[in-house]
Enzyme design. Structure first.
Site, mmCIF file in Angstrom:
data_model
loop_
_atom_site.group_PDB
_atom_site.id
_atom_site.type_symbol
_atom_site.label_atom_id
_atom_site.label_comp_id
_atom_site.label_asym_id
_atom_site.label_seq_id
_atom_site.Cartn_x
_atom_site.Cartn_y
_atom_site.Cartn_z
ATOM 1 N N ILE A 112 16.599 -8.520 42.899
ATOM 2 C CA ILE A 112 16.335 -8.872 41.508
ATOM 3 C C ILE A 112 17.503 -8.481 40.611
ATOM 4 O O ILE A 112 17.825 -9.189 39.643
ATOM 5 C CB ILE A 112 15.015 -8.226 41.011
ATOM 6 C CG1 ILE A 112 14.527 -8.920 39.726
ATOM 7 C CG2 ILE A 112 15.172 -6.737 40.787
ATOM 8 C CD1 ILE A 112 14.089 -10.338 39.918
ATOM 9 N N SER A 168 22.907 3.135 46.617
ATOM 10 C CA SER A 168 23.308 3.904 47.805
ATOM 11 C C SER A 168 24.594 3.369 48.408
ATOM 12 O O SER A 168 25.311 4.095 49.094
ATOM 13 C CB SER A 168 22.187 3.875 48.850
ATOM 14 O OG SER A 168 21.891 2.538 49.235
ATOM 15 N N ARG A 169 24.894 2.090 48.145
ATOM 16 C CA ARG A 169 26.121 1.488 48.655
ATOM 17 C C ARG A 169 26.969 0.975 47.503
ATOM 18 O O ARG A 169 26.456 0.522 46.501
ATOM 19 C CB ARG A 169 25.788 0.328 49.604
ATOM 20 C CG ARG A 169 25.025 0.750 50.853
ATOM 21 C CD ARG A 169 24.741 -0.450 51.733
ATOM 22 N NE ARG A 169 23.982 -0.087 52.922
ATOM 23 C CZ ARG A 169 23.579 -0.956 53.844
ATOM 24 N NH1 ARG A 169 23.848 -2.242 53.689
ATOM 25 N NH2 ARG A 169 22.902 -0.536 54.895
ATOM 26 N N LYS A 187 9.385 -4.909 36.082
ATOM 27 C CA LYS A 187 7.936 -4.947 36.298
ATOM 28 C C LYS A 187 7.620 -4.585 37.753
ATOM 29 O O LYS A 187 8.412 -4.887 38.647
ATOM 30 C CB LYS A 187 7.373 -6.322 35.932
ATOM 31 C CG LYS A 187 7.871 -7.482 36.808
ATOM 32 C CD LYS A 187 7.002 -7.659 38.050
ATOM 33 C CE LYS A 187 7.589 -8.651 38.986
ATOM 34 N NZ LYS A 187 6.875 -8.709 40.269
ATOM 35 N N ASP A 239 2.276 -7.737 43.275
ATOM 36 C CA ASP A 239 3.668 -7.721 42.818
ATOM 37 C C ASP A 239 3.998 -9.053 42.149
ATOM 38 O O ASP A 239 4.509 -9.066 41.020
ATOM 39 C CB ASP A 239 4.622 -7.429 43.976
ATOM 40 C CG ASP A 239 6.073 -7.431 43.526
ATOM 41 O OD1 ASP A 239 6.501 -6.438 42.914
ATOM 42 O OD2 ASP A 239 6.769 -8.439 43.774
#
Length: 310
Positions: A16, A39-40, A93, A171
């Site tokens: 997203i 993290s990357r 969201k 979701d």
């Protein structure tokens, strides 16, 4: 705040963020993408990279705002940290894993003077605002929501959506609720429902729900993550003046007078709203869609279905 560009950092560089947040920020005259937390290393020229938000706030370039694009289960601590430094917060969201934690963030935002924005992107679909305006003075007779999509296509390998707090089929379903709570003139509440939950998952893969609005009109909702072929993101509202329908997630509006189509500006609209809130020193945190999801988990009957595998 001054009229200078808002220095924003994206926290969490998943699908997203890459598909929507990065291009929307790039298109806007209000922002400059200053940093990312991931993290990357996403290798974005001119954009600072940090592995943690703490590291960015302690040692990175100055920022005014963060967009939190992480799974909701870890969002509270990140938002609280940002607000404690006076940094404005955009919550993807759903705004959190629980209603209580979002309430705490609202209180913290007030005390810190920073903006907190719960970004319901589907409310910015092209047909939603005109649908709200058309329904404002209508009698609502019934509402039907059908939201069916293929989880394997939209969320491949994303284990967090099946875990507690990840919401499962809600979701995407919460997008429909974000539209319905915005366009319908009367609030509504859950009366009955079933949640179809695979034995190897903590969250439902489908839901069949019935709501009732404050004046007695029924609102039905059909959610399913097992859809193949064409995807369905449709809403039909029967009124005293005829039928209103929203298709393609709110992108296409059909009224008794005909079809209305407008440019799709979901995420650019979200970022424009966030900037306006920051400039005005205000917050916008509507938890009504999340409240309805929480009620579904409380009141609906769970029905076991076959195991689901990606």
């Amino acid at each position: 705040m001054s009229t200078e560009k808002i220095r924003v950092a994206i926290v969490g560089m998943g699908k997203i963020a890459i598909d929507q947040h990065v291009p929307s920020i790039a298109r806007s005259q209000e922002y400059v993408l200053t940093a990312v937390v991931s993290s990357r290393d996403p290798a974005m020229p001119g954009v600072a990279w940090h592995k943690t938000l703490q590291s960015l706030l302690d040692d990175g370039p100055a920022i005014d705002a963060v967009a939190l694009c992480t799974p909701p289960q870890v969002r509270y601590d990140l938002a609280s940290l940002a607000l404690s430094r006076g940094v404005h917060v955009f919550l993807e969201k759903p705004p959190g894993a629980t209603l209580a934690e979002v309430g705490l963030l609202e209180d913290q935002a007030v005390k810190s003077g920073a903006t907190l924005f719960a970004g319901w992107h589907s409310r910015f679909a092209a047909g939603v605002a005109p649908a709200r305006a058309w329904l404002a003075d209508r009698r609502i007779d019934s509402v039907s929501i059908v939201w069916r999509e293929d989880v394997r296509h939209w969320h491949p390998g994303q284990a967090w959506i099946w875990e507690p707090g990840g919401l499962g089929v809600f979701d995407p379903g919460i997008n429909a609720l974000s539209i319905a709570t915005y366009i319908l003139p009367n609030p509504f509440f859950l009366t009955t429902g079933t949640l179809s939950t695979p034995a190897n998952r903590a969250a439902p893969i489908a839901a069949d729900l019935t709501f009732r609005d404050a004046l007695g009109a029924p609102v039905t909702m059909d959610l399913d993550w097992r859809q193949t072929g064409p995807q369905s993101w449709d809403m039909t509202v029967e009124t005293d003046a005829g039928t209103l329908s929203l298709a393609k997630g709110g992108g296409v509006l059909t009224l008794p007078s005909g079809i209305e189509q407008h440019d799709d500006e979901e995420y650019p609209g979200l970022y424009a709203r966030f900037a306006a809130l920051i400039r005005a020193g205000e917050s916008d945190v509507d938890t009504s869609p999340l409240c309805l999801v929480a009620d579904a988990f409380l009141r609906a009957t769970r029905v076991p279905v076959e195991n689901f595998h990606d």
